[in-house]
Enzyme design. Structure first.
Site, PDB file in Angstrom:
ATOM      1  N   ILE A   1      -4.440   4.283 -13.173  1.00 31.99           N
ATOM      2  CA  ILE A   1      -4.162   3.242 -12.184  1.00 31.99           C
ATOM      3  C   ILE A   1      -4.044   3.902 -10.821  1.00 31.99           C
ATOM      4  CG2 ILE A   1      -2.340   1.667 -11.409  1.00 31.99           C
ATOM      5  CD1 ILE A   1      -1.749   1.107 -14.328  1.00 31.99           C
ATOM      6  N   CYS A   2      -4.758   3.373  -9.839  1.00 31.88           N
ATOM      7  CA  CYS A   2      -4.730   3.949  -8.498  1.00 31.88           C
ATOM      8  C   CYS A   2      -3.344   3.798  -7.881  1.00 31.88           C
ATOM      9  CB  CYS A   2      -5.748   3.264  -7.601  1.00 31.88           C
ATOM     10  SG  CYS A   2      -5.521   3.690  -5.859  1.00 31.88           S
ATOM     11  N   VAL A   3      -2.789   4.905  -7.389  1.00 37.51           N
ATOM     12  CA  VAL A   3      -1.412   4.881  -6.881  1.00 37.51           C
ATOM     13  C   VAL A   3      -1.275   4.006  -5.630  1.00 37.51           C
ATOM     14  CG1 VAL A   3      -1.683   7.063  -5.603  1.00 37.51           C
ATOM     15  CG2 VAL A   3       0.597   6.264  -6.238  1.00 37.51           C
TER      16      VAL A   3
END
Lengths: 136, 130, 98
Positions: B77-79
């Site tokens: 998941i992209c931060v």
């Protein structure tokens, strides 16, 4: 070209602000610059609106990310393709877009245009040369 | 073939996550390698364990978690996108002073570089979105 | 190099099918998934946009929407997810017209 360098194309087809795709796409481009790959950006459909001059988001209360495009040259992102048909359909010319440049270190830091105005057929050829397309 | 999958939309609102799941499963069944599944934009919402879909519907989040467990899938998941939308793991909760976490099993939060690395390391990048 | 053009939008709502058709070259394939499957229906005006192209459509998305395979334009291939994976492998790159 070294084997571990790939030709990556970021395909931008969305207008800014109405959705976050344009801004988060630009974030990928900025992070991706650190990977020393062969990178191009393509702007077509409503994506051409991302490059419009004179964006002012103050009254809309949103973050204006359009100045970031002019920094792309410093990130060695120097190949920006704008599709002519998309521009014309929207009644725009290159004069409506930001003037994006990069400095050529092999030629005494001469300033060069980053934006290439290309037809749909030409951009299709350019796309076909790439290994990976990022879509947002 | 080595693949990286990008998912741009959350569960239920859009079919993108379903399509990505079925594609990923079919690729694994054919013996291909999934280098990474990267969740971006609202796609980060695929990684919250707090969803409770009706019992007669599919559970999109659990399905990803189970596929990950079965095949040791790297679900990232992209931060930056996660911070905007409130997907939180222990590290993020501590860093940003949040009082809860919601990340689902099998998912991890990491940087956008993981997407670029996926593209560079894989034979194909396949994007699912709106 | 050949491209797999994936389209997931109804041609009656967005221009993605037309764009994919404009960018598809010889050797490329256009794959219709999700709401784009309606573009493959022969009687619909949008199917003309795809004439002359190599077109595949995802069978499960057709079935979900109640579109019978005998309603499809001539030459359209129906694939399952395994066939989708094969198309990705067969082409050199993938462009998703989101």
């Amino acid at each position: 070209m070294a084997e571990d360098i790939k030709k990556l194309m970021y395909v931008n087809r969305r207008a800014p602000y109405g959705t976050i795709y344009a801004w988060e796409s630009l974030e990928v481009v900025l992070i991706g610059a650190a990977f020393d790959q062969d990178v191009s950006l393509a702007f077509m459909d409503d994506g051409v609106y991302q490059l419009m001059k004179g964006q002012n988001t103050e009254a809309a209360g949103m973050k204006n990310f359009s100045p970031t495009y002019s920094a792309l040259g410093d990130y060695e992102v120097t190949k920006i393709y704008v599709e002519k048909e998309s521009l014309e359909e929207r009644g725009l010319t290159l004069d409506d877009l930001q003037h994006l440049v990069w400095e050529d270190e092999d030629d005494d830091w001469a300033e060069r245009d980053s934006i290439h105005l290309v037809s749909r057929a030409e951009l299709a050829d350019v796309m076909a040369e790439h290994d990976m397309m990022f879509n947002f | 073939m080595k693949l990286t999958i990008q998912v741009n939309e959350g569960p239920y609102q859009h079919q993108a996550s379903d399509s990505a799941y079925h594609f990923t499963k079919a690729a694994l069944e054919k013996g291909h390698e999934i280098f990474r599944v990267f969740f971006y934009h609202d796609g980060v919402n695929n990684g919250t364990r707090l969803t409770t879909p009706p019992q007669d519907d599919r559970n999109v989040v659990n399905r990803w978690s189970e596929l990950s467990k079965e095949h040791d899938l790297d679900l990232v998941i992209c931060v930056a996108a996660a911070q905007r939308r409130g997907i939180v793991d222990d590290g993020e909760a501590e860093r940003n002073g949040k009082d809860a976490t919601n990340i689902a099993d099998g998912f991890r939060i990491s940087g956008l570089g993981q997407l670029i690395e996926g593209a560079v390391q894989s034979d194909r990048l396949v994007v699912f979105g709106d | 190099m050949s491209i797999l053009h994936i389209v997931n939008k109804s041609p009656y709502e967005k221009n993605s099918v037309a764009m994919a058709a404009g960018y598809a070259k010889e050797g490329d394939t256009v794959l219709l998934i999700e709401d784009a499957v309606y573009a493959a229906v022969k009687a619909g005006s949008a199917s003309a946009k795809l004439s002359g192209l190599d077109v595949s459509v995802l069978g499960s998305d057709l079935a979900a929407r109640g579109v019978a395979e005998d309603k499809l334009a001539d030459g359209v291939n129906v694939v399952d997810y395994a066939g989708f994976v094969d198309l990705v492998e067969a082409k050199d790159s993938v462009q998703s017209w989101l």
